[in-house]
Every structure is written in C-alpha cells, then in structure tokens.
Scaffold this motif. Structure first.
Motif, PDB file in Angstrom:
ATOM      1  N   ALA A   1      -5.150   0.079  -7.377  1.00 51.51           N
ATOM      2  CA  ALA A   1      -5.110   1.287  -6.543  1.00 51.51           C
ATOM      3  C   ALA A   1      -6.405   1.398  -5.762  1.00 51.51           C
ATOM      4  O   ALA A   1      -7.459   0.927  -6.207  1.00 51.51           O
ATOM      5  N   VAL A   2      -6.307   2.033  -4.598  1.00 52.19           N
ATOM      6  CA  VAL A   2      -7.484   2.300  -3.764  1.00 52.19           C
ATOM      7  C   VAL A   2      -7.484   3.780  -3.398  1.00 52.19           C
ATOM      8  O   VAL A   2      -6.477   4.302  -2.907  1.00 52.19           O
TER       9      VAL A   2
ATOM     10  N   THR B   1      -2.126   3.550  -2.859  1.00 49.85           N
ATOM     11  CA  THR B   1      -3.193   4.053  -1.989  1.00 49.85           C
ATOM     12  C   THR B   1      -2.968   5.518  -1.647  1.00 49.85           C
ATOM     13  O   THR B   1      -1.848   6.029  -1.730  1.00 49.85           O
ATOM     14  N   CYS B   2      -4.045   6.168  -1.246  1.00 47.64           N
ATOM     15  CA  CYS B   2      -3.929   7.479  -0.620  1.00 47.64           C
ATOM     16  C   CYS B   2      -3.948   7.266   0.897  1.00 47.64           C
ATOM     17  O   CYS B   2      -4.001   6.133   1.369  1.00 47.64           O
TER      18      CYS B   2
ATOM     19  N   SER C   1      -8.615   3.624   2.846  1.00 47.07           N
ATOM     20  CA  SER C   1      -8.001   3.114   1.619  1.00 47.07           C
ATOM     21  C   SER C   1      -6.679   2.414   1.896  1.00 47.07           C
ATOM     22  O   SER C   1      -6.338   1.437   1.219  1.00 47.07           O
ATOM     23  N   THR C   2      -5.936   2.889   2.876  1.00 43.28           N
ATOM     24  CA  THR C   2      -4.628   2.293   3.161  1.00 43.28           C
ATOM     25  C   THR C   2      -4.781   0.848   3.630  1.00 43.28           C
ATOM     26  O   THR C   2      -4.111  -0.057   3.121  1.00 43.28           O
TER      27      THR C   2
ATOM     28  N   GLY D   1      -5.961  -1.291   0.727  1.00 42.89           N
ATOM     29  CA  GLY D   1      -4.880  -1.510  -0.234  1.00 42.89           C
ATOM     30  C   GLY D   1      -3.907  -2.567   0.251  1.00 42.89           C
ATOM     31  O   GLY D   1      -3.467  -3.435  -0.518  1.00 42.89           O
TER      32      GLY D   1
ATOM     33  N   GLY E   1      -6.277   7.970   2.943  1.00 46.27           N
ATOM     34  CA  GLY E   1      -7.596   7.556   3.416  1.00 46.27           C
ATOM     35  C   GLY E   1      -8.085   8.314   4.628  1.00 46.27           C
ATOM     36  O   GLY E   1      -7.902   9.530   4.760  1.00 46.27           O
TER      37      GLY E   1
ATOM     38  N   GLY F   1       0.791  -1.221   0.000  1.00 44.83           N
ATOM     39  CA  GLY F   1       0.000   0.000   0.000  1.00 44.83           C
ATOM     40  C   GLY F   1       0.819   1.264   0.000  1.00 44.83           C
ATOM     41  O   GLY F   1       0.307   2.349   0.270  1.00 44.83           O
TER      42      GLY F   1
ATOM     43  N   SER G   1      -4.981   8.563  -5.582  1.00 42.45           N
ATOM     44  CA  SER G   1      -4.151   7.401  -5.925  1.00 42.45           C
ATOM     45  C   SER G   1      -4.388   6.920  -7.351  1.00 42.45           C
ATOM     46  O   SER G   1      -3.883   5.865  -7.733  1.00 42.45           O
TER      47      SER G   1
END
Length: 831
Positions: A688-689, A651-652, A665-666, A669, A654, A586, A697
């Motif tokens: 990607a998430v 990932t971003c 999201s992390t 991911g 989140g 991630g 992301s």
C-alpha cells in the motif's frame, strides 16, 4: 470377547474423536487382524480435532491444518479401515445386525460400537428455525467444520457484521473470541449470573468477564434470550430477551450446551436415559455385541463432555474387544479441565467452592492482572481447585486432587511458590500416569517413553504423541518433561530450519544446491535431494514456489505439484466455483473496464460481484470450465488474488485530489504494481502507498507500506498485518524519491523470497530476522548483497507472464475441465 473369530465384522457408527480414537486403540492391540473394521461418518472427510475449531474460527489455523486433522483419509486405507464418509446411519436393526444409511447402503456387523457423540442444544426460541425445521439463515451452532466455515464465510462477506453468541460457557467464549478476531462486533449473552458457571464461582466469573471485555466483546449475564429477530427476507436482525429488550445482530451463534446424540440408539430400542446406558465394559445394557463410547454414552448415571474421559473409555473398550485385557473396567472419571479460553489459561477440577461449614476454602483474585485461584479442602483432601490466568500449579493440584501426594500444611503453597522446589525437580516428581495433554489424552509416561524411544526434541515428541496440538495450554509442561526425560535442556531440532521436512537443508542451502545441480522440476528435487528419494506431498507446493522463485518462467511446470488455485489461476470457493479478480493497478479503473466487468457478470450469471479490500472488483461463483472464456471477455490482466504471490497495491488519491496529500501515492502505487506484479513469494504479499501520514490506504499495516511525509520523502514500512494478526510495520528506511522506494522495495521482496520459510508472512519474517539486520543488509549493504538482489529481482520481473494468457493454450486437457462436484459423495436425501 476373547473368543471373537478373526473374521468378525466390527462396525463403528461415528467417525468423530471417540470413534476414531477407539479404532486406533483397537489397531494398537492387534485388532486389525481380529476384525474387519468399517466406519460410518456423516461428514465427508476423516477425523479431526474439534477442539481446534476455535483456532480455525480465529484464523490461527486453517481448515486443512495438520494439527486439526487427526486421521486424514489416507490413514483409513493404510490401516485397512473401510470408511463410508458423508453418509449417516439412520436405522439400527439389532436382530438382523445391520445398520442402514441415508444413502440406502446397508452394513452388517458382528460387533457394533455407537460413537455418535453429541449435538448442539438449541433452546426453544421464536425465529430460530425456518418452517421446514432448518436453522434460519445467519443462525449457527459451533460443533463442526461446516458450522465454522459458515460463520467465517458470513464474517468475511462484508466489513460491518455483528454477532450475538448465546451461551457464556467455554464454547461460547471461544466462538466470541474467534469472531472478534475476525473483526466482528460481538456480544455474549448468558442466562446465569456469571460466565463459565459450570467451572467457575462468581468471583472467578467476574475476573474472566473483565478479561473478555478487554477483547472488545460485550458481556450480558442474567439475560434469557426468547427470540431470534428476522426481517421480511428471513435474515437475522437481532435477538430479544425475556424483559422485552433487544440486541442488534446479523449473526446468532448458539452455544447453550450439548446433548448426547442418542437418536439412532433410541429408535433401535436400546436403553437410553440422558445417554446410551452402558456398563463398566462400555457394553450397552442387555446387549452382548453392541457398545457405546464417548459423549453419547451414559456410565453409572454420568455423561461426559470432555475428551479425557473419552480417551479412558476408548482404551477400556479396545482392551475388552481385542481380548488384551478382557477384565478391563471403566469406573468413571475424575474430571480435571485444563484449557485456554479466549486466550486465557484456565484449570478446574472438582467442586467450585465450600459446601459444608468445615470445608477449608483458600481464594485469591486479582482482577487487574486477570488472575484467580481457589481451592477447597475437606478432611485433609483436595476436593476442588480453580486456576485462571496463572495455572503453573495445575500439575501439582491434579496430583493432589487424585490423592497421589499429601497436602502441605501451608495451603497457600498449593497456589503459589512459597519455598517450593525447582521446576525441574517438580517435573521429575510428577507421576507417569499424570495426564499432561487433556485434549489428546497424553500422559507424562507417554512423553517419557517417546523420549526414551529416541525422540529428544519437542517437535518430534509433539508430532508422535499429539501433545500440545489441541488448545496448547500444556506446551510449557510438555517441554519441561521432555527436557527432564532427555537429561537436561532440549536438544536443538535441526529440522526446524529445513525448508521442507523431507530435505535436510535450510532454504539458502537448498537454493544453492538447486542452482548448482540445475534442478528445475519438483520431481528432480525429490529424486536427488529428498531423504531416500521419497516424494512428500506436503513439500510439493513449497518446492514449486521455490523453483519459480529461482528460475522464473524457465522452471519445469509439473501440474501435480501445484495447488488448484495455481493450476487454474483463480481462487477456489467452498462450493467448488472460482473467483476472478482482474487487475486494477493502484485501485484505478476506467468506465470502460467497469462496463466490461458488468457485461461479463451478466453474461455468465455471476452470483456475487464484490469490491475487495484491495480496491478491486471480485467476480465470485465462476465455473471452472468458464474461466478461460471469462478472462477472454474481460481482456484484463490477472489481479493475482489467488496465489502465494504479490497481490495488490492499495493507494489513496494522493496529491491529485486530496487537499492533505504530500506525495503522488497513486502513481507510485501503480509503478510498484507494474514492477512486481505476479511475483512468486513464500506467502501472500500485500502493498500500500499513502499520500500522507493520515494513512487512508492503511500502508502502516501492510507487508510493504509506503507513506509520504513531505519534501519528496517517503517512509518505508515492512512486516505489517491487519488480518488474523495485527501488527504495525517497522520503519525500514526513509528515502528521497519514488525511484528509491521501488529499488528498496525490490531488494526487500527478493530477500524475503529467498530467505522466508514457506507460508511465513512478513509479520513473522521481519521480527525473526530483525529490523536492524535488514537495515544493515538492504539499506547499508554491509554484506555486499544488494547488487545480487537487484539483479535477481530484475530477472524475475523480466520473466513475468500473465497467467490468464493460458486461456488460448491450456497446460493440459483437464486444466479447465468441469470439476463439480469436487468429491464423489454419496447421494443422500435432503433432510
């Protein structure tokens, strides 16, 4: 030359398109029995199609694409041709009949063909070269694979590279298009007042300019470049113009024209003007056994920079040398150009516009649609025509230009269908000697003969004749001719659905047969299923991938069936070293991991440490023999940045830190990466998430992307791309939990693994299969396949093993043996 003895030594200096094509024509006429053929080429590989370099630069083809390579190294051996590759001819002794190479090798001959082609013309500009004469770092021509690879390497080194292309002709626009496709900021600078001034008039150039600017390429005409600007470290910073203005750039590509490469001939005392002067038999002036062909030759005062005249010259020279037609004579070429310029179809022949008061001139242009057409008629004969955007009339105009058909009274009907016959009738009426594919010199007669000899599909015809394997602008006409010659519609090509060419089965059929017969090694598959039980080198990698998909760790690992990346679990670089990318799930790492990576980089003198687009750290420049030690010192899992497999999950941050986050999201991911890490897939797979629809992301343009939309719900997108191809993913489903994301993700990935073609990315697979069909199969389970997919993906996940563990138990003694240099090349002095 009819009396040339069978033991004659034929030497060809130059292994480019002219030299290799001439040898092909000689062999086709029995020259292999007549001559002992030797070739000298200064590039370390076989002959390739330079027209395809623009496709390589744009990412539409790879440097090892079969459409790029015309004569692979094996072709020379199979045809009894001795090739000295990677060496350059430097001295021609006409009296001793020898050629000396840079390596010191001396080759003698009875008959010599000079096919040295042409070189990029570099105008005299300050800052263009280093003190030793080499091009400055960041300055390129656009003439060969090395130029193309150099540009690609620099373009991909970082995300904000800008380029200036000097020269707005065909080659310059192709370079600009390719670099723009790679994501660079690109400006084209052209001294004349409009683009492609050699082929287009001012209005045509204006229409083309509008099309080029639509691509995001800046165009600067009537601008003469006077200097390449560089900083104190010698790196390019821009260019300056005669009016004192400047333009910023990190890269400069010079495409200001070509010049015949006559250095060898001139030093040997041959008659050289603009090119090596030859007669109608392509024999050098005042010589009995020295010939020249291609772009280096000057015939009746003309030199040619197009491939069609080169093919004509090659045929004449082959007929003369083999004695199949000793009286054959080359009388020059009426050049017609049909090509694709930065995605725009262009056809041009003869003059660009009226030259006398009595010339008839018909012109149509529509800037909005990018269409421009014109023709010039003198004394009832077509002496010039230009088409851009719509080139459907190119075939008829070519016939008219060659004087083979009368001109209609309504001149406008030469540019548009005004009560004209059907396409099939028009194709039938085309003469057999009409050149359909200019890039590879294929006529209508060649295509018809190929069909009559048994080929009735477009794939077969293109493979046998090479038609359509250059710029691609002729593919429609080729299809029409093949259909007409076959007596109707093209036959369906059954091999188009085969997983590999040598086994007549679709991928699902092949999987079922492999399971039924319990075939676990590539060699077993060849032995039992391939046509005539013959091995096909091109099928080894896709079959190895398929066996790993079916059997997981229980397949029989035959090292020879794997690409070097898969054999050593690292990504090979152009200099023969490797890159190592440890896993960072991630994109999350720790201070301890960062310190370890820094220590390894110091210990092994890693020349480049780079943050990747997938939120990981890449160690580039690792020697093959050091890979196991590097993996051991890192003590981190493989990040799978090298294979046809699941790569990474971007990932971003989140919900943990982002004030806009709608979902974690992390964590999702990391869960996806842990679940699917290292899975073998038909092509690389990127995930990607995104924690909210702001999409930091870039989940919308991934093979599998997930976006949080609030209330615990997640949107799942498939088939996205953001590389050489740009495509927003299709919305497969909206689910209610991270667990549902992982489940549906597994089903999609397994279905893709089992049904996609080899090297078919999801951005091609999803549109081919159809989004609605995927939803019916994977979301609604209308064909009751979900349970099977879930079971098989679980089996694959359970069989996961970190390939870097092989550091303690290599598969073979040579697996991590030193590998540099990759090829045994001749030792030549530094130029």
């Amino acid at each position: 030359m009819a009396n040339t003895p069978s033991s004659s030594k034929l030497l060809v200096v130059g292994n480019g398109m002219a030299g290799a094509r001439t040898v092909e024509e000689i062999l086709n006429r029995g020259g292999g029995e007549r001559f002992e053929i030797t070739m000298i080429g200064d590039e370390p590989y076989g002959n390739y199609n330079r027209i395809m370099l623009s496709h390589v630069l744009s990412g539409e083809a790879a440097a090892d694409d079969e459409d790029l390579i015309l004569n692979p190294m094996g072709w020379y051996t199979a045809n009894g041709v001795k090739l000295h590759a990677g060496d350059r001819a430097v001295v021609l002794d006409r009296f001793a009949k020898t050629v000396t190479c840079e390596s010191g090798r001396v080759v003698d001959y009875d008959v010599l063909i000079i096919a040295t082609g042409s070189n990029t013309f570099f105008p005299n500009m300050d800052g263009l070269r280093e003190h030793d004469g080499r091009l400055a770092r960041g300055v390129f021509g656009f003439r060969n694979i090395a130029d193309t690879n150099g540009m690609l390497q620099m373009a991909q080194a970082r995300d904000d590279v800008s380029a200036v292309v000097i020269g707005g002709g065909l080659l310059g626009l192709e370079a600009a298009y390719g670099l723009r496709t790679q994501g660079l900021t690109v400006n084209v600078v052209h001294s004349p007042g409009h683009l492609m001034n050699q082929q287009l008039d001012e209005r045509g150039g204006s229409v083309l300019r509008a099309e080029i600017e639509k691509l995001g390429v800046g165009v600067h005409t009537s601008m003469r470049t006077t200097a390449v600007l560089r900083d104190e470290a010698g790196l390019v910073t821009g260019v300056s113009f005669v009016d004192g203005s400047t333009l910023d750039a990190d890269m400069v590509v010079v495409t200001a024209g070509i010049r015949p490469n006559t250095e060898l001939a001139r030093a040997a005392g041959l008659v050289v003007e603009r090119g090596v002067v030859v007669d109608d038999q392509m024999r050098c002036e005042d010589e009995g056994s020295v010939y020249a062909v291609g772009e280096c030759a000057q015939h009746r005062g003309e030199t040619y920079g197009l491939v069609a005249p080169v093919w004509e010259q090659s045929v004449i020279l082959a007929e003369v040398l083999t004695g199949s037609n000793p009286e054959a004579a080359y009388v020059g070429s009426r050049t017609t150009t049909k090509l694709k310029v930065a995605g725009v179809d262009v056809a041009a022949m003869g003059v660009k516009g009226p030259e006398t008061a009595d010339d008839e001139f018909v012109q149509y242009y529509e800037p909005r649609s990018g269409t421009y057409k014109s023709l010039v008629v003198r004394d009832g004969k077509l002496i010039g025509a230009t088409l851009m955007g719509d080139i459907s009339k190119a075939g008829f105009l070519t016939q008219a230009f060659d004087g083979k058909v009368p001109l209609p009274e309504e001149r406008i009907s030469m540019l548009f269908d005004v009560g004209s016959p059907s396409a099939a009738t028009s194709v039938a009426d085309l003469p057999d000697d009409l050149q359909v594919c200019n890039c590879n010199g294929v006529s209508k007669g060649d295509l018809v003969a190929c069909v009559h000899s048994g080929a009735k599909t477009l794939t077969d015809v293109c493979a046998q004749t090479r038609a359509g394997k250059g710029c691609g602008s002729c593919k429609g006409l080729v299809a029409d001719i093949v259909a007409c010659a076959a007596g109707g519609e093209l036959e369906a090509d059954p091999s188009a659905d085969w997983y590999v060419p040598c086994i007549p089965m679709t991928k699902p059929e092949l999987i079922a047969t492999i399971r039924e017969r319990d075939l676990r090694a590539v060699s077993q598959v060849f032995a039992e299923l391939a046509t005539d039980a013959k091995e096909d080198a091109s099928a080894k990698m896709p079959l190895a991938s398929l066996l790993r998909t079916i059997w997981g760790p229980d397949w029989v690992d035959e090292r020879g069936a794997l690409f070097i990346n898969d054999r050593v679990h690292a990504n090979i670089q152009r200099d023969g070293t490797f890159s190592v990318v440890p896993q960072m799930k991630g994109g999350v790492t720790t201070p301890e991991q960062l310190r370890t990576i820094a220590d390894v980089a110091d210990k092994y003198g890693v020349p480049l440490v780079k943050v990747t687009g997938g939120q990981r750290i890449d160690l580039l420049g690792i020697k093959k023999e050091d890979l196991p030690k590097v993996w051991g010192d890192l003590d981190m899992p493989s990040g799978f940045a090298y294979g046809k497999s699941m790569r990474t999950v971007k990932t971003c941050v989140g919900t943990d830190f982002c004030r806009y986050g709608l979902g974690d999201s992390t964590s999702l991911g990391i869960a996806l990466e842990e679940r699917f890490q290292g899975l073998e897939t038909p092509a690389k797979l990127k995930l990607a998430v995104a924690g909210c629809p702001r999409n930091c992301s870039e989940a919308l343009c991934k093979d599998f992307g997930v976006v949080a939309v609030g209330d615990g719900r997640w949107e799942i997108y498939v088939g996205g791309a953001a590389g050489a191809h740009i495509r927003k993913g299709d919305l497969l489903a909206t689910v209610e939990s991270p667990k549902a994301v992982v489940e549906l993700g597994g089903r999609f990935i397994q279905y893709y693994r089992e049904n996609a073609k080899w090297l078919e990315r999801t951005y091609d697979f999803v549109p081919r299969v159809g989004l609605e069909h995927l939803q019916a199969l994977l979301v609604r389970d209308e064909e009751d396949i979900v349970t099977g997919l879930d079971e098989r993906i679980q089996t694959a996940v359970d069989g996961y093993r970190d390939p870097w563990k092989e550091r303690s138990a290599p598969k073979s003694p040579a697996q991590f043996a030193p590998s540099l240099p990759l090829l045994p090349l001749p030792q030549v002095p530094v130029r």
